[in-house]
Write a protein that holds these residues in place. Sequence first.
Motif, mmCIF file in Angstrom:
data_model
loop_
_atom_site.group_PDB
_atom_site.id
_atom_site.type_symbol
_atom_site.label_atom_id
_atom_site.label_comp_id
_atom_site.label_asym_id
_atom_site.label_seq_id
_atom_site.Cartn_x
_atom_site.Cartn_y
_atom_site.Cartn_z
ATOM 1 N N GLY A 110 0.868 -1.168 -0.002
ATOM 2 C CA GLY A 110 -0.123 -0.079 -0.046
ATOM 3 C C GLY A 110 0.884 1.405 -0.007
ATOM 4 N N ILE A 111 1.942 1.241 -0.694
ATOM 5 C CA ILE A 111 2.893 2.549 -0.700
ATOM 6 C C ILE A 111 2.306 3.237 -1.530
ATOM 7 C CG2 ILE A 111 4.984 3.170 -1.485
ATOM 8 C CD1 ILE A 111 6.100 0.138 -0.473
ATOM 9 N N THR A 127 -3.443 10.334 -6.282
ATOM 10 C CA THR A 127 -2.451 9.434 -5.961
ATOM 11 C C THR A 127 -2.015 9.772 -4.528
ATOM 12 O OG1 THR A 127 -1.782 8.613 -8.077
ATOM 13 C CG2 THR A 127 -0.734 7.807 -6.476
ATOM 14 N N ILE A 128 -1.979 8.801 -3.586
ATOM 15 C CA ILE A 128 -1.444 9.126 -2.254
ATOM 16 C C ILE A 128 -0.202 8.095 -2.264
ATOM 17 C CG2 ILE A 128 -1.496 8.839 0.299
ATOM 18 C CD1 ILE A 128 -4.559 9.102 -0.158
ATOM 19 N N GLY A 166 -5.824 16.098 -15.454
ATOM 20 C CA GLY A 166 -4.563 15.994 -14.883
ATOM 21 C C GLY A 166 -4.486 15.017 -13.530
ATOM 22 N N PHE A 167 -3.272 15.216 -12.803
ATOM 23 C CA PHE A 167 -3.041 14.283 -11.779
ATOM 24 C C PHE A 167 -2.726 15.048 -10.458
ATOM 25 C CE2 PHE A 167 0.900 14.019 -13.812
ATOM 26 C CZ PHE A 167 1.675 13.747 -12.855
ATOM 27 N N LEU A 168 -2.976 14.781 -9.465
ATOM 28 C CA LEU A 168 -2.327 15.145 -7.905
ATOM 29 C C LEU A 168 -1.629 14.347 -7.081
ATOM 30 C CD1 LEU A 168 -2.359 17.746 -6.042
ATOM 31 C CD2 LEU A 168 -4.555 16.729 -5.123
ATOM 32 N N GLU A 169 -0.494 14.436 -6.617
ATOM 33 C CA GLU A 169 0.198 13.563 -5.848
ATOM 34 C C GLU A 169 0.304 14.187 -4.640
ATOM 35 O OE1 GLU A 169 3.562 11.497 -8.486
ATOM 36 O OE2 GLU A 169 4.087 13.314 -7.784
ATOM 37 N N ILE A 170 -0.086 13.240 -3.539
ATOM 38 C CA ILE A 170 -0.073 13.563 -2.004
ATOM 39 C C ILE A 170 1.009 12.667 -1.468
ATOM 40 C CG2 ILE A 170 -1.642 13.579 0.082
ATOM 41 C CD1 ILE A 170 -3.773 13.891 -1.319
ATOM 42 N N ILE A 210 2.520 15.913 3.139
ATOM 43 C CA ILE A 210 1.703 16.085 4.432
ATOM 44 C C ILE A 210 2.075 15.516 5.448
ATOM 45 C CG2 ILE A 210 -0.463 16.222 2.834
ATOM 46 C CD1 ILE A 210 -1.403 13.567 3.928
ATOM 47 N N ASN A 211 1.743 15.861 6.588
ATOM 48 C CA ASN A 211 2.638 14.984 7.879
ATOM 49 C C ASN A 211 3.927 15.222 7.778
ATOM 50 O OD1 ASN A 211 0.052 14.066 8.930
ATOM 51 N ND2 ASN A 211 0.085 12.429 7.414
ATOM 52 N N VAL A 212 4.519 16.202 7.560
ATOM 53 C CA VAL A 212 5.796 16.707 7.803
ATOM 54 C C VAL A 212 6.108 17.251 8.991
ATOM 55 C CG1 VAL A 212 7.835 17.983 6.663
ATOM 56 C CG2 VAL A 212 6.113 16.893 5.190
ATOM 57 N N PRO A 213 6.916 16.681 9.776
ATOM 58 C CA PRO A 213 7.239 17.307 11.122
ATOM 59 C C PRO A 213 7.759 18.799 10.819
ATOM 60 C CG PRO A 213 7.826 15.166 11.053
ATOM 61 C CD PRO A 213 7.510 15.369 9.698
#
Length: 319
Positions: A110-111, A127-128, A166-170, A210-213
């Motif tokens: 699930g990467i 795409t996550i 188009g596309f978005l990457e998270i 996201i979730n970057v300390p």
Amino acid sequence: MDPPTIDTPPKIRPLPPVLQEVAICELNEKPEQIDEEILEFRKWIHTQRHLKARTNDQFLLAFLRGSKYSMERAKQKLDRYYTLKAAIPEVFNEGRSLENPQVLEILRQGIILQIPLPDNDRRPCVTIIRATSYDINKYKFSDIVRVGSMFGEIMMIEDDRSTVCGFLEIMDMNGVTGSHLFHLQPDILRKFSVFADEAMPMRQKGTCFINVPSPFEKGFNTLKGFFPEKMKSRISVSSNHEIIYDLVPREYLPIEYGGTNGTMQDIINRMEEKLLRYRDYFQQESNYGTDEKLRKIDRAYSVDSAFGSDGYFRKLDFD
């Protein structure tokens, strides 16, 4: 499936009304002219001695849409697609196949998660990438990129939303450590970013980390330096995990991301089923590419310059 002959009449998937409206308004698509343009594109490919390209209808249509129906730009993008692939052997090699057990191993972790969206939604594909969820002692960064590239290629052929909207990457960096940052291969990141920008026929709408300390935010912002100039403004970095809901409605996400649209395992299962249908496609990939010895010298270009290593880029001209 055998490739079509030069004069085989195209058979194109019809677009849902919402996507058709976007294609007409934003991509200059004229539905009544698509067949003619695909035939023209296919005939041009057959005149290029140095270029062995796929000529299937949806494949060629992706490049026409990705070039907003400028035939010259579509020719250039298709040529670069194969030329730059050959210049990134760390990703585009014999391991890009279902015969490579790593491919399904990485998928099943699930990467990479392609989020399903309803047909009547005009937002880009999402795409996550769970960039910290793999064993850095077992896999290289290029191994992850290789699997991602396979799904990117399937997406451009099979998912009309990707070539129209188009596309978005998270990039989910939950649990990131210094070891993850050191594991990144900057040269691969730079080269693949150029490939995605210059050669893939899909508009990249953005990359959101996201979730970057907070202590790592500065380090992640420096990663922008490895991306092509026009992509830099589309990259964002946030320590807030809830920013994902500004990008994707909560109801479209799996329950692990606070949504109600099934589970990550449901997504993984669908992606595996899809990938298995493309076993022959990827086995045939070695049949396609460019032969630089047959390319006309006045139409050559420097791969090094495409990757920003010498500042020189020769002009591409096509008949």
